[in-house]
Design a protein around this motif. Structure first.
Motif, PDB file in Angstrom:
ATOM      1  N   THR A 106       0.807  -1.216   0.000  1.00 34.15           N
ATOM      2  CA  THR A 106       0.000   0.000   0.000  1.00 34.15           C
ATOM      3  C   THR A 106       0.840   1.266   0.000  1.00 34.15           C
ATOM      4  O   THR A 106       0.525   2.228  -0.713  1.00 34.15           O
ATOM      5  N   THR A 113       0.332   8.580  -5.135  1.00 32.74           N
ATOM      6  CA  THR A 113      -0.863   9.426  -5.199  1.00 32.74           C
ATOM      7  C   THR A 113      -0.708  10.737  -4.442  1.00 32.74           C
ATOM      8  O   THR A 113      -1.485  11.668  -4.662  1.00 32.74           O
ATOM      9  N   ASN A 146      -5.717   3.152 -10.370  1.00 32.64           N
ATOM     10  CA  ASN A 146      -6.561   3.470  -9.212  1.00 32.64           C
ATOM     11  C   ASN A 146      -7.137   2.215  -8.566  1.00 32.64           C
ATOM     12  O   ASN A 146      -7.364   2.185  -7.352  1.00 32.64           O
ATOM     13  N   VAL A 149      -4.450   0.955  -6.047  1.00 37.82           N
ATOM     14  CA  VAL A 149      -3.957   1.800  -4.956  1.00 37.82           C
ATOM     15  C   VAL A 149      -4.169   1.139  -3.593  1.00 37.82           C
ATOM     16  O   VAL A 149      -3.253   1.086  -2.760  1.00 37.82           O
ATOM     17  N   LEU A 150      -5.362   0.624  -3.335  1.00 41.69           N
ATOM     18  CA  LEU A 150      -5.673   0.004  -2.042  1.00 41.69           C
ATOM     19  C   LEU A 150      -5.977  -1.488  -2.185  1.00 41.69           C
ATOM     20  O   LEU A 150      -6.597  -2.078  -1.296  1.00 41.69           O
ATOM     21  N   GLY A 174     -11.733   0.297   2.175  1.00 42.29           N
ATOM     22  CA  GLY A 174     -11.149   0.897   0.979  1.00 42.29           C
ATOM     23  C   GLY A 174     -11.625   2.319   0.765  1.00 42.29           C
ATOM     24  O   GLY A 174     -10.833   3.209   0.420  1.00 42.29           O
ATOM     25  N   SER A 178      -9.290   5.696   0.897  1.00 44.66           N
ATOM     26  CA  SER A 178      -9.240   6.581  -0.263  1.00 44.66           C
ATOM     27  C   SER A 178      -9.640   8.007   0.102  1.00 44.66           C
ATOM     28  O   SER A 178      -9.041   8.971  -0.390  1.00 44.66           O
ATOM     29  N   GLU A 182      -7.451  11.372  -0.633  1.00 45.93           N
ATOM     30  CA  GLU A 182      -7.977  12.518  -1.374  1.00 45.93           C
ATOM     31  C   GLU A 182      -7.989  13.768  -0.496  1.00 45.93           C
ATOM     32  O   GLU A 182      -7.729  14.879  -0.981  1.00 45.93           O
ATOM     33  N   ASP A 198     -12.134   8.811  -7.809  1.00 48.64           N
ATOM     34  CA  ASP A 198     -10.975   8.092  -7.285  1.00 48.64           C
ATOM     35  C   ASP A 198     -11.376   7.249  -6.074  1.00 48.64           C
ATOM     36  O   ASP A 198     -10.909   6.112  -5.909  1.00 48.64           O
ATOM     37  N   ASN A 202     -10.904   3.314  -6.127  1.00 50.44           N
ATOM     38  CA  ASN A 202     -10.014   2.765  -5.090  1.00 50.44           C
ATOM     39  C   ASN A 202     -10.745   1.749  -4.231  1.00 50.44           C
ATOM     40  O   ASN A 202     -10.219   0.662  -3.925  1.00 50.44           O
TER      41      ASN A 202
END
Length: 221
Positions: A106, A113, A146, A149-150, A174, A178, A182, A198, A202
């Protein structure tokens, strides 16, 4: 003929599951290295020379460092599992692999990001709160990135923590992760757009990864 205790009978099955999970992770690393062989080789000289600029501030460089350190991550998980087995802890290998996997899989994506843009600190934070608007202009590589990402968090968290071992909770985890990313992009003025799309993608990536790891979940009770 004796059949052994239930725990003894289940032991080969647990070992096979643990081996399968480790093999799946290794396969993912090999696949990523094969597909991105060209870009990785371009970043290799800069990263191996120890120059952060051109390595840790580029996607290819961060990916190269991540793949290069994968054996160390696996060795760390193995060392943790040995200590746990010596202490009689159940699911020692799965627990250790999940902990290392969550962090190691992660952190590089969070780094990418939250990497500052050229106008970081000058350009004000930007928001995009209309669902699905940004997806219309996002290419497949962006959507794929994207989703990843997680993904490690969604894959390993329910393996490690029984409290997360349900699809709605993986999705919520998740989404929460995210939202934090952000929010950081917006508050720190990183010259990035903080988008609700996103968060949606994500969270979906975490959910899909959780579905893949479902056979190894740490079931409540």
């Amino acid at each position: 003929m004796t059949l052994g205790t239930p725990s003894q009978a289940a032991h080969p099955g647990r070992r096979a599951a643990q081996t399968a999970l480790a093999g799946l992770g290794l396969l993912a690393v090999v696949a990523a290295a094969t597909v991105l062989r060209g870009p990785l080789l371009m970043s290799a000289p800069t990263c191996l020379a120890g120059r952060p600029h051109g390595c840790l501030d580029t996607f290819n460089g961060v990916l190269f460092v991540t793949l290069l350190g994968a054996p160390v991550a696996l060795l760390t998980a193995w060392a943790l599992s040995r200590r746990r087995r010596a202490a009689g802890v159940s699911r020692a290998w799965l627990r250790s692999l999940a902990e290392v996997g969550m962090v190691y899989g992660t952190v590089p994506f969070v780094w990418l990001t939250t990497m500052p843009g050229s106008g970081a600190g000058v350009v004000p934070g930007r928001l995009s709160l209309v669902p699905l608007r940004d997806l219309a202009t996002t290419g497949l590589p962006g959507i794929g990135g994207n989703l990843l990402v997680l993904a490690a968090l969604g894959f390993f968290a329910p393996v490690r923590f029984a409290a997360v071992a349900s699809l709605p909770r993986v999705l919520a985890l998740g989404a929460a992760g995210s939202v934090l990313i952000e929010t950081a992009q917006y508050v720190l003025r990183l010259d990035r757009v903080s988008s609700v799309d996103d968060v949606l993608v994500n969270a979906t990536g975490a959910l899909l990864a959780g579905l893949l790891s479902r056979p190894w979940w740490n079931r409540p009770g």
